[in-house]
Design an enzyme around this catalytic site. Structure first.
Site, short mmCIF file in Angstrom:
data_model
loop_
_atom_site.label_atom_id
_atom_site.label_comp_id
_atom_site.label_asym_id
_atom_site.label_seq_id
_atom_site.Cartn_x
_atom_site.Cartn_y
_atom_site.Cartn_z
N LEU A 20 0.79 -1.55 0.31
CA LEU A 20 0.00 -0.08 0.22
C LEU A 20 1.09 1.19 -0.29
O LEU A 20 0.71 2.23 0.78
CB LEU A 20 -1.14 -0.37 0.84
CG LEU A 20 -1.62 1.04 1.02
CD1 LEU A 20 -2.99 0.17 0.35
CD2 LEU A 20 -2.82 0.81 2.24
N GLY A 21 1.97 1.43 -1.20
CA GLY A 21 2.49 2.18 -0.94
C GLY A 21 1.98 3.44 -1.47
O GLY A 21 0.51 3.89 -2.16
N SER A 22 2.51 4.37 -2.55
CA SER A 22 2.27 5.70 -3.12
C SER A 22 0.80 4.64 -4.53
O SER A 22 -0.14 5.69 -5.28
CB SER A 22 3.22 5.95 -4.19
OG SER A 22 2.88 6.21 -5.42
N ILE A 23 1.22 3.35 -5.13
CA ILE A 23 0.73 2.74 -5.92
C ILE A 23 -0.67 2.25 -4.97
O ILE A 23 -1.76 2.54 -6.19
CB ILE A 23 1.65 1.94 -7.73
CG1 ILE A 23 2.38 2.56 -7.90
CG2 ILE A 23 0.75 1.52 -7.37
CD1 ILE A 23 3.07 1.90 -9.08
N SER A 54 1.00 -5.11 3.97
CA SER A 54 2.14 -4.07 3.09
C SER A 54 3.48 -4.63 4.26
O SER A 54 2.54 -4.76 5.69
CB SER A 54 2.15 -2.74 3.62
OG SER A 54 2.76 -1.87 2.99
N VAL A 92 0.39 -5.35 -11.48
CA VAL A 92 1.35 -4.51 -12.60
C VAL A 92 2.80 -3.81 -12.04
O VAL A 92 3.28 -2.64 -11.64
CB VAL A 92 0.42 -3.23 -12.27
CG1 VAL A 92 -1.18 -3.07 -12.94
CG2 VAL A 92 -0.67 -2.83 -10.83
N ARG A 121 6.06 -6.88 -11.25
CA ARG A 121 6.89 -7.29 -10.99
C ARG A 121 6.71 -8.99 -11.73
O ARG A 121 6.10 -8.68 -10.48
CB ARG A 121 8.26 -7.31 -10.60
CG ARG A 121 9.33 -5.43 -10.94
CD ARG A 121 9.16 -4.72 -12.21
NE ARG A 121 10.25 -4.08 -11.93
CZ ARG A 121 9.57 -3.19 -11.98
NH1 ARG A 121 7.85 -3.56 -12.35
NH2 ARG A 121 10.03 -1.89 -12.48
N GLU A 168 10.12 -11.56 -19.64
CA GLU A 168 9.63 -11.01 -20.38
C GLU A 168 10.39 -10.42 -21.68
O GLU A 168 12.03 -10.75 -21.47
CB GLU A 168 9.59 -9.14 -19.72
CG GLU A 168 7.83 -9.41 -19.01
CD GLU A 168 7.94 -8.30 -18.14
OE1 GLU A 168 8.36 -7.12 -19.26
OE2 GLU A 168 6.96 -7.47 -16.80
N HIS A 176 3.59 -4.83 -20.48
CA HIS A 176 4.43 -4.07 -18.90
C HIS A 176 4.03 -2.53 -19.64
O HIS A 176 5.25 -2.48 -20.05
CB HIS A 176 5.65 -4.58 -19.49
CG HIS A 176 6.01 -4.74 -17.99
ND1 HIS A 176 7.34 -4.84 -17.99
CD2 HIS A 176 5.89 -3.07 -16.86
CE1 HIS A 176 7.90 -4.41 -16.10
NE2 HIS A 176 6.83 -2.60 -16.59
#
Lengths: 328, 328
Positions: free
Chosen positions: B166-169, B188, B244, B246, B275, B293
């Protein structure tokens, strides 16, 4: 019991009469259940029900399934109908003027599908802006290893979203886009002073101040082809249109031209003018997302609708208030 | 000017030295602009720059482009580097321990792409739940007129959304799902007491209380294969995963097995372990949405990032504070 006296052709012990008004292809999971509670009168019964012609003349209640058209002529054939319980959010398939003249009460699906349609509208908008379906096609075609470059689409956050019709669905769409940091504006029959969004009385003003135009109003004589070439020109080359209302809200022929000529940026379309026909030009475009009129519901909300419809049928015979009754 | 004394191999009038650390294939629109302000040292210059070996030994500043790996060995080759200006949200491509040991300052893309990734994560979740890409395939294949029935997917509103990181994104993803009437919970490194969402210290608890698991934490030694078969089993047959972050945050081999066996409900994947290789089993599944990606950015936010990166390069030589500097 109030119903018994009116149902004069029916033996006194029989359950109350219910006309099932439906396209022959429409079958609902709760039809068998209805027969445990009602004498179901089905013009498409197979084999035909010999009592239908007589009993249908005295039935006071009709269940209109989904978007089955109900015309003034249909109502002449069912002279005793006092109430049409609908199961659809849009009502353009019902002759509401005829219902008003005959003092027939009408109910809709109410809010049962509003969240689903709003969720889907936002999903279509993100999909068109960020090109998700197109990305999925790209990966499935095996193009990723071959081509490192891929269209990144356009940012969702911060977009100006213009909503056409701020009713039960539109206001839910507004709330969702608000959380994405979008600026929400709208047009609607009336300004909704209790809501914090900017109102445009004129759809051209709305379109020229929008990056995303979301069409979710009712289809009426006044809103037929509301989104015409002037609105599309006002929206402009980078603007996108999302339609989760009805196909005929948009002049589809013009929309196809604008998309093919690149004069609007893209479209997310769940509805079309002549479903299931989709203009073949759209099938080739990468900046459109096409969907077979399915925004309207999920199995989850279908269960909620079923509960409301069955509740309205019971409420009618019990002289209790109906849910989602339309003002006529 | 502080830089002048250190840049001893450079004629006194030359602009300050800047190492461009990049995959040869990475080209950015602002490279030409950089040359107007800096003496750009590019190991992949074509033709090779004869002054590179000497000048790169005394360059104090490095621009690390996108996810280009920066190893301890690289840093040995650039002994004077004091600062690495990054242009990526994730930092798993940088040897942060080596930077810490050498007292090198590091900046990231900060919040520049957070809205884009959050928008995309929500778009993928709606797409998987309501089957939008699958609907688009259905219409484009011409199947609508032939088959009236179509999977309606599953309702978005009301779903329990568990966010991994639960960071910035993640906090932006939470805010968006909240507006859909979803219940948001998270795991988190630490509980964020200022946020109103339920915290689970254990990811298995999070997964067993979620319908949608959104993976958006940083990839570190601790989070590698964080989403393993136990987490998938806890999520269950109707649960879906959106990644979303890695690819290696998920045990991809297990994920494929769970999807193929129908032991989880679906997945929206923007990232993969190797990838651009996508496991071929996924290409056949209708309940997955595959994306190359690209959640990370749009041209709009790329412009914002460019501004921040150029600002950090200037700020370094001006001894001004850096934006989005990492705590090492």
């Amino acid at each position: 019991m109030a119903a018994a006296s009116a149902d004069q052709h029916q033996p006194p012990e029989s359950p109350p009469l219910l006309i099932l008004h439906r396209f022959p292809s429409f079958k609902l999971s709760f039809f068998p259940f209805l027969r445990t509670k009602y004498t179901v009168l089905d013009p498409h019964a197979d084999p035909p029900d010999p009592s239908f012609p007589a009993l249908s003349k005295s039935a006071r209640l009709m269940l209109c399934v989904g978007p089955t058209p109900l015309t003034s002529d249909d109502l002449v054939n069912y002279p005793a109908v006092e109430c049409v319980v609908g199961s659809s959010a849009g009502l353009n398939h019902l002759d509401l003027d005829a219902c008003r003249r005959r003092r027939i009460r009408v109910t809709s699906a109410g809010d049962a599908f509003s969240d689903d349609v709003a969720d889907y509208a936002v999903g279509l908008a993100i999909d068109v802006l960020r090109r998700i379906s197109s990305a999925d096609r790209f990966v499935r075609a095996g193009s990723w290893p071959a081509r490192n470059e891929y269209s990144l689409g356009s940012k969702v956050s911060g977009k100006r979203v213009g909503i056409v019709g701020l009713g039960s669905i539109g206001s839910r769409i507004a709330k969702r886009f608000d959380a994405f940091g979008c600026t929400v504006t709208y047009t609607s029959r009336n300004k909704k002073s209790h809501l914090p969004y900017t109102y445009y009385a004129d759809i051209l003003d709305l379109a020229s101040n929008s990056d995303v135009l979301v069409v979710c109003c009712a289809l009426t004589n006044e809103t037929h082809h509301l989104i015409d070439k002037d609105v599309m020109a006002a929206l402009g080359k980078r603007g996108i249109i999302v339609n989760v209302g009805r196909g005929a809200l948009i002049d589809e022929k013009e929309l196809v031209e604008f998309l093919v000529r690149g004069e609007i940026g893209g479209a997310g379309l769940d509805v079309f003018e002549n479903e299931p026909r989709v203009p073949k030009e759209l099938l080739e475009l990468d900046n459109v997302v096409l969907s077979p009129h399915k925004a309207v519901m999920t199995p989850d909300s279908f269960a909620a609708l079923e509960e409301m419809v069955l509740g309205n049928l019971e409420a009618f015979f019990a002289n209790e208030p109906l849910k989602a009754e339309i003002e006529l």
